[in-house]
Design a protein around this motif. Structure first.
Motif, PDB file in Angstrom:
ATOM      1  N   PRO A 237      48.821  43.090  41.034  1.00 58.52           N
ATOM      2  CA  PRO A 237      48.201  43.593  42.273  1.00 58.52           C
ATOM      3  C   PRO A 237      46.723  43.223  42.391  1.00 58.52           C
ATOM      4  O   PRO A 237      46.093  42.796  41.417  1.00 58.52           O
ATOM      5  CB  PRO A 237      48.365  45.106  42.175  1.00 58.52           C
ATOM      6  N   GLN A 238      46.184  43.417  43.593  1.00 56.68           N
ATOM      7  CA  GLN A 238      44.771  43.159  43.849  1.00 56.68           C
ATOM      8  C   GLN A 238      43.926  44.144  43.035  1.00 56.68           C
ATOM      9  O   GLN A 238      44.297  45.309  42.884  1.00 56.68           O
ATOM     10  CB  GLN A 238      44.507  43.384  45.341  1.00 56.68           C
TER      11      GLN A 238
ATOM     12  N   MET B  93      35.763  45.615  41.075  1.00 54.23           N
ATOM     13  CA  MET B  93      36.132  45.336  39.691  1.00 54.23           C
ATOM     14  C   MET B  93      36.387  43.851  39.507  1.00 54.23           C
ATOM     15  O   MET B  93      37.106  43.237  40.283  1.00 54.23           O
ATOM     16  CB  MET B  93      37.381  46.114  39.317  1.00 54.23           C
ATOM     17  N   ALA B  94      35.785  43.297  38.448  1.00 49.39           N
ATOM     18  CA  ALA B  94      35.919  41.866  38.222  1.00 49.39           C
ATOM     19  C   ALA B  94      37.211  41.553  37.481  1.00 49.39           C
ATOM     20  O   ALA B  94      37.806  40.502  37.660  1.00 49.39           O
ATOM     21  CB  ALA B  94      34.732  41.350  37.430  1.00 49.39           C
ATOM     22  N   ASP B  95      37.633  42.450  36.633  1.00 51.45           N
ATOM     23  CA  ASP B  95      38.898  42.251  35.928  1.00 51.45           C
ATOM     24  C   ASP B  95      39.503  43.618  35.611  1.00 51.45           C
ATOM     25  O   ASP B  95      38.960  44.647  36.011  1.00 51.45           O
ATOM     26  CB  ASP B  95      38.696  41.427  34.656  1.00 51.45           C
ATOM     27  N   ALA B  96      40.605  43.600  34.895  1.00 53.22           N
ATOM     28  CA  ALA B  96      41.290  44.861  34.628  1.00 53.22           C
ATOM     29  C   ALA B  96      41.192  45.241  33.159  1.00 53.22           C
ATOM     30  O   ALA B  96      42.081  45.861  32.602  1.00 53.22           O
ATOM     31  CB  ALA B  96      42.744  44.754  35.056  1.00 53.22           C
ATOM     32  N   SER B  97      40.050  44.851  32.536  1.00 53.16           N
ATOM     33  CA  SER B  97      39.953  45.124  31.100  1.00 53.16           C
ATOM     34  C   SER B  97      39.903  46.624  30.810  1.00 53.16           C
ATOM     35  O   SER B  97      40.261  47.051  29.723  1.00 53.16           O
ATOM     36  CB  SER B  97      38.741  44.421  30.513  1.00 53.16           C
TER      37      SER B  97
ATOM     38  N   LYS C  60      43.841  38.263  50.915  1.00 53.01           N
ATOM     39  CA  LYS C  60      43.405  38.060  49.541  1.00 53.01           C
ATOM     40  C   LYS C  60      41.912  38.289  49.396  1.00 53.01           C
ATOM     41  O   LYS C  60      41.413  38.504  48.305  1.00 53.01           O
ATOM     42  CB  LYS C  60      43.708  36.623  49.101  1.00 53.01           C
ATOM     43  N   ASP C  61      41.198  38.210  50.502  1.00 52.82           N
ATOM     44  CA  ASP C  61      39.755  38.129  50.409  1.00 52.82           C
ATOM     45  C   ASP C  61      39.080  39.473  50.179  1.00 52.82           C
ATOM     46  O   ASP C  61      38.276  39.632  49.277  1.00 52.82           O
ATOM     47  CB  ASP C  61      39.195  37.468  51.673  1.00 52.82           C
TER      48      ASP C  61
END
Lengths: 274, 364
Positions: A254-255, A260-264, B148-149
């Motif tokens: 998912p988006q 948030m830059a990542d899901a760490s 997506k953006d």
């Protein structure tokens, strides 16, 4: 032992001719996965390599299937009965209206099958009874067959308790064998698998194990996925993984939440690991 | 004040009481209060009159058909209060609008709950491999926003939660709290056994299922006592007789009360204008189901009403490669869901909340 050896020699002789068939088949499968724009879009259903659907428009803007651009898997069915045929006799489903139990035939996927009963095996089974395991009760690898069907090289199904002729008919090699020793079509593997996995067969018939698509009412028109569309009979354990279903590439995640830059953060373990 | 027994056709109009009584039922068509939205506007005096005139003036500036449709839509009743004719009108209006907007023939179905059907869902938690095909099948079927953006532009109704699976280990048999007692109670303090409920939604390995992971897909549970319905201030979300909790998107004010109330994280808000490319839009829609939504309204899973009201399995059931998803009529003892309830080990998520989901998890 000697009988097995001669048996294997016969197989070896006709094996050479079949290699070319396999090579051609493999070559034909390559472009489907590459999906060039001009090529018809083909997506796989449950087990990769076991069954596919080719995309076409049923009416403008309404395809029979939508494929995942990421994995090539079937993602949506416009026509759940695409390419199906009646299931044939299945104990317990006699009361369904005519034509409401459908399957996709397996035989068209099996390149070797048309040759089995004619080119190599000519209706003579092994001379010992029961014909299933060799005399010393230990499965003996058949290099010729393993050459044609690589999964047979390390055959784990049943953990050394079952062998080729438990499933393949002893004299009619283009057939499987049911609980009564009668030949059954490759399109009805359930009648074969069910003789050892009765609980799974019952659940499969009732729609609990495996999968059915189409109309959900209990007397509705449905396509049943056959056992071999999900399980590779020669490698049910997926190698060493010891699971009944072969691993797949997942669809995209998912988006990410805003900012948030990542899901760490998800990987932080709540309990410190020792 | 008399209780209005007639539910739909032509509700008897009464003037609003000075002190409105608390309605006795959650279903507005059964409600004691009989003031309709139109009456309210009629009786509302100068303030509403002037706002009406304002809108009328705005409309006069453009004789655009679009504006007329918006006008009609703006003043349409809550779906449950509409008469059959009003529903047909709304359906025709929406079909016209969507067909224009998406450049293809779009149908808006208004099929009611079928008698003798109570839909139920069961998911085999042992089989799920976490491939997310259901998530994307749902998007293909249900016209969610798929941008997506910008954040919030991509809406998915099904979430697949990856949970780590702990182990019981021989050499750690004596570890844990209290130390040295030789019991691993639900794992020990250092290595969890069983499930660890903190999970991942954004996992993305090369292949699934991963070793030592269990996957748990979660979407709307179609509760029999839905907390979201209880809190909705405009009563635009309600439970249909066939068991599905639906939303009349036109009446949703986007207050997000339902999102807060839902214990299953099932509801999504369109924070942006939904991004739905014409060629990807599914033209077979249901009024309470997958018709295109607007910005500022909440949406969620409705078991593909546009399909299931016509006897077809929901989209997620049909694409699950392992056959973990099962759907059927709970009132039919021969249906697969009834048989699962009879034969298998079944649980409902957060059963202690007494929401009575119609979505069951099971394992062989």
């Amino acid at each position: 032992m000697k009988k097995i050896a001669t048996f294997a020699t016969v197989l070896a002789i006709c094996g050479g001719g079949l290699y070319t068939v396999i090579a051609a088949e493999n070559a034909a499968e390559q472009p489907a996965t590459a999906a060039a724009p001009a090529e018809p879009l083909v997506c796989f259903e449950s087990r990769k390599g076991a069954s596919e659907v080719t995309q076409r428009d049923l009416k403008p803007g309404w395809p029979n299937v939508k494929c995942s651009p990421t994995t090539g898997a079937a993602l949506w069915y416009g026509d759940p009965f695409d390419g199906t045929v009646p299931m044939g006799k299945m104990p317990g489903l006699e009361n369904l209206p005519e034509g409401h139990a459908l399957v996709k035939p397996r035989s068209e996927k099996l390149a070797l099958m048309p040759l089995c009963g004619t080119s190599c095996h000519n209706g003579v089974g092994p001379q010992f009874t029961p014909p299933t395991l060799p005399k010393d009760k230990k499965p003996t690898p058949i290099p010729t067959m393993a050459g044609m069907v690589p999964d047979l090289a390390n055959f784990q199904h049943g953990r050394d308790r079952i062998w080729c002729l438990d499933c393949h008919h002893a004299t009619k090699r283009n057939m499987l064998v049911d609980n009564f020793g009668d030949p059954v079509s490759f399109d009805q593997p359930q009648l074969l698998c069910g003789k050892c996995h009765g609980d799974k067969l019952r659940d499969w018939r009732d729609g609990i194990h495996g999968k059915r698509i189409g109309e959900f009412a209990s007397d509705g028109k449905k396509r049943w996925f056959t056992c071999t569309e999900c399980h590779n009979p020669h490698n049910v354990q997926d190698g060493l993984r010891n699971k009944g279903f072969i691993q797949l590439q997942p669809e995209p995640s998912p988006q990410l939440p805003k900012g948030m830059a990542d899901a760490s953060h998800e990987k932080l373990h709540p309990i410190p690991q020792h | 004040m008399a209780i209005n027994e007639k539910t739909s056709a032509d509700p008897v109009r009464q003037s609003a009481p000075a002190c409105p009584a608390q309605p006795a039922s959650a279903d507005p068509s059964q409600a004691v209060l009989k003031t309709t939205r139109r009456d309210f506007l009629k009786a509302g005096g100068m303030l509403s009159m002037s706002s009406l005139m304002g809108t009328a003036a705005l409309m006069a500036q453009s004789d655009d058909a679009h504006a007329a449709i918006e006008w009609a839509e703006h003043f349409q009743k809550n779906y449950r209060l509409m008469t059959a004719e009003e529903k047909a009108e709304a359906k025709a209006r929406l079909e016209r609008r969507y067909s224009g907007e998406y450049g293809k023939e779009v149908t808006v179905d208004t099929t009611e709950a079928q008698p003798g059907v109570l839909m139920g869902y069961a998911l085999n938690i042992r089989k799920c491999i976490g491939c997310r095909r259901c998530v994307h099948a749902c998007v293909a079927e249900n016209n969610q926003s798929r941008g997506k953006d910008r954040p919030g532009e991509k809406i998915e109704w099904i979430q697949v939660l990856r949970m780590e699976r702990g182990k019981f280990e021989q050499e750690k048999m004596n570890h844990g709290y209290p130390e040295g007692l030789g019991i691993q109670v639900g794992g020990n303090a250092y290595t969890p056994a069983g499930q660890v409920l903190e999970g991942q939604y954004h996992y993305n390995p090369e292949k699934v299922p991963e070793e030592d992971a269990t996957y748990m897909p979660i979407a709307c549970m179609q509760c029999e006592k839905p907390p979201c319905v209880k809190v909705c201030p405009v009563r635009t979300t309600y439970r249909e007789p066939d068991g599905v909790v639906v939303i009349d998107y036109n009446w949703c004010i986007g207050c997000r009360m339902c999102m807060g109330a839902c214990p299953y994280w099932a509801r999504r808000l369109n924070v942006t204008n939904p991004v739905l490319p014409k060629e990807e839009m599914n033209p077979v829609t249901h009024y309470l189901g997958n018709r295109p939504r607007m910005r500022g309204v909440v949406e969620k899973c409705h078991w593909c009403l546009q399909r299931s009201r016509h006897g077809r399995y929901p989209a997620c059931v049909e694409v699950c490669p392992v056959g973990a998803r099962k759907f059927g009529n709970l009132l039919d003892p021969e249906s697969e869901v009834s048989k699962i309830l009879a034969r298998k080990n079944v649980f409902r998520l957060k059963a202690e909340l007494n929401t009575f989901p119609k979505f069951f998890y099971f394992y062989d």
